[in-house]
Design a protein around this motif. Structure first.
Motif, PDB file in Angstrom:
ATOM      1  N   LEU A  19       0.828  -1.205   0.000  1.00  0.00           N
ATOM      2  CA  LEU A  19       0.000   0.000   0.000  1.00  0.00           C
ATOM      3  C   LEU A  19       0.864   1.258   0.000  1.00  0.00           C
ATOM      4  CD1 LEU A  19      -2.883  -0.931   2.473  1.00  0.00           C
ATOM      5  CD2 LEU A  19      -3.039  -0.564   0.010  1.00  0.00           C
ATOM      6  N   GLY A  20       1.940   1.250   0.754  1.00  0.00           N
ATOM      7  CA  GLY A  20       2.852   2.394   0.769  1.00  0.00           C
ATOM      8  C   GLY A  20       3.505   2.613  -0.582  1.00  0.00           C
ATOM      9  N   ALA A  21       3.896   1.530  -1.240  1.00  0.00           N
ATOM     10  CA  ALA A  21       4.518   1.649  -2.559  1.00  0.00           C
ATOM     11  C   ALA A  21       3.527   2.178  -3.588  1.00  0.00           C
ATOM     12  CB  ALA A  21       5.067   0.292  -3.007  1.00  0.00           C
ATOM     13  N   VAL A  22       2.292   1.712  -3.526  1.00  0.00           N
ATOM     14  CA  VAL A  22       1.268   2.188  -4.462  1.00  0.00           C
ATOM     15  C   VAL A  22       0.998   3.673  -4.237  1.00  0.00           C
ATOM     16  CG1 VAL A  22      -1.194   2.003  -5.052  1.00  0.00           C
ATOM     17  CG2 VAL A  22       0.200  -0.056  -4.835  1.00  0.00           C
ATOM     18  N   CYS A  23       0.871   4.079  -2.976  1.00  0.00           N
ATOM     19  CA  CYS A  23       0.644   5.505  -2.678  1.00  0.00           C
ATOM     20  C   CYS A  23       1.832   6.347  -3.122  1.00  0.00           C
ATOM     21  CB  CYS A  23       0.400   5.700  -1.183  1.00  0.00           C
ATOM     22  SG  CYS A  23      -1.181   5.051  -0.634  1.00  0.00           S
ATOM     23  N   GLY A  24       3.038   5.883  -2.882  1.00  0.00           N
ATOM     24  CA  GLY A  24       4.226   6.607  -3.309  1.00  0.00           C
ATOM     25  C   GLY A  24       4.301   6.747  -4.813  1.00  0.00           C
ATOM     26  N   ALA A  25       3.998   5.667  -5.525  1.00  0.00           N
ATOM     27  CA  ALA A  25       4.011   5.717  -6.994  1.00  0.00           C
ATOM     28  C   ALA A  25       2.946   6.670  -7.515  1.00  0.00           C
ATOM     29  CB  ALA A  25       3.794   4.319  -7.563  1.00  0.00           C
TER      30      ALA A  25
ATOM     31  N   ARG B 165       1.826  11.870 -10.118  1.00  0.00           N
ATOM     32  CA  ARG B 165       1.054  13.122 -10.169  1.00  0.00           C
ATOM     33  C   ARG B 165       1.953  14.338 -10.205  1.00  0.00           C
ATOM     34  NH1 ARG B 165      -4.558  14.019  -8.406  1.00  0.00           N
ATOM     35  NH2 ARG B 165      -3.626  16.053  -8.087  1.00  0.00           N
ATOM     36  N   ARG B 166       3.138  14.234  -9.590  1.00  0.00           N
ATOM     37  CA  ARG B 166       4.043  15.366  -9.511  1.00  0.00           C
ATOM     38  C   ARG B 166       4.673  15.676 -10.859  1.00  0.00           C
ATOM     39  NH1 ARG B 166       8.993  15.360  -5.383  1.00  0.00           N
ATOM     40  NH2 ARG B 166       9.255  13.407  -6.466  1.00  0.00           N
ATOM     41  N   LYS B 167       4.805  14.694 -11.716  1.00  0.00           N
ATOM     42  CA  LYS B 167       5.472  14.895 -13.024  1.00  0.00           C
ATOM     43  C   LYS B 167       4.644  15.714 -13.952  1.00  0.00           C
ATOM     44  CE  LYS B 167       8.467  10.931 -13.058  1.00  0.00           C
ATOM     45  NZ  LYS B 167       8.885   9.753 -13.716  1.00  0.00           N
TER      46      LYS B 167
END
Length: 81
Positions: free
Chosen positions: A68-74, A79-81
């Motif tokens: 879940l942390g990896a999915v949220c981080g990705a 979104r930032r790009k």
């Protein structure tokens, strides 16, 4: 004939050397250490998921949290790009 005019392009590394950047090595080491930590904790534990309380192996809870942390981080990186 094509000639290089010496623009701002830098020569790219090919093969394995191009894949093994310091950032990728660091992420791979952290991922490996995370997996070792998760699979060393195999005993069952009680976990409360809002209202219900479930008993599951600790490694499953840790692994699920890591995913879940990896999915949220990705998601936030994309979104930032």
């Amino acid at each position: 004939m094509s000639s290089s005019t010496g623009g701002s392009k830098s020569p790219s590394k090919g093969g394995v050397a191009g894949l093994m950047t310091p950032g990728r090595i660091t992420v791979a080491v952290i991922a490996l250490l995370t997996l070792v930590f998760i699979f060393e904790n195999t005993r069952s534990t009680k976990i409360r998921l809002l209202i219900p309380e479930v008993t599951m192996p600790l490694w499953m809870a840790l692994f699920g949290t890591a995913v879940l942390g990896a999915v949220c981080g990705a998601y936030f990186v994309r979104r930032r790009k």
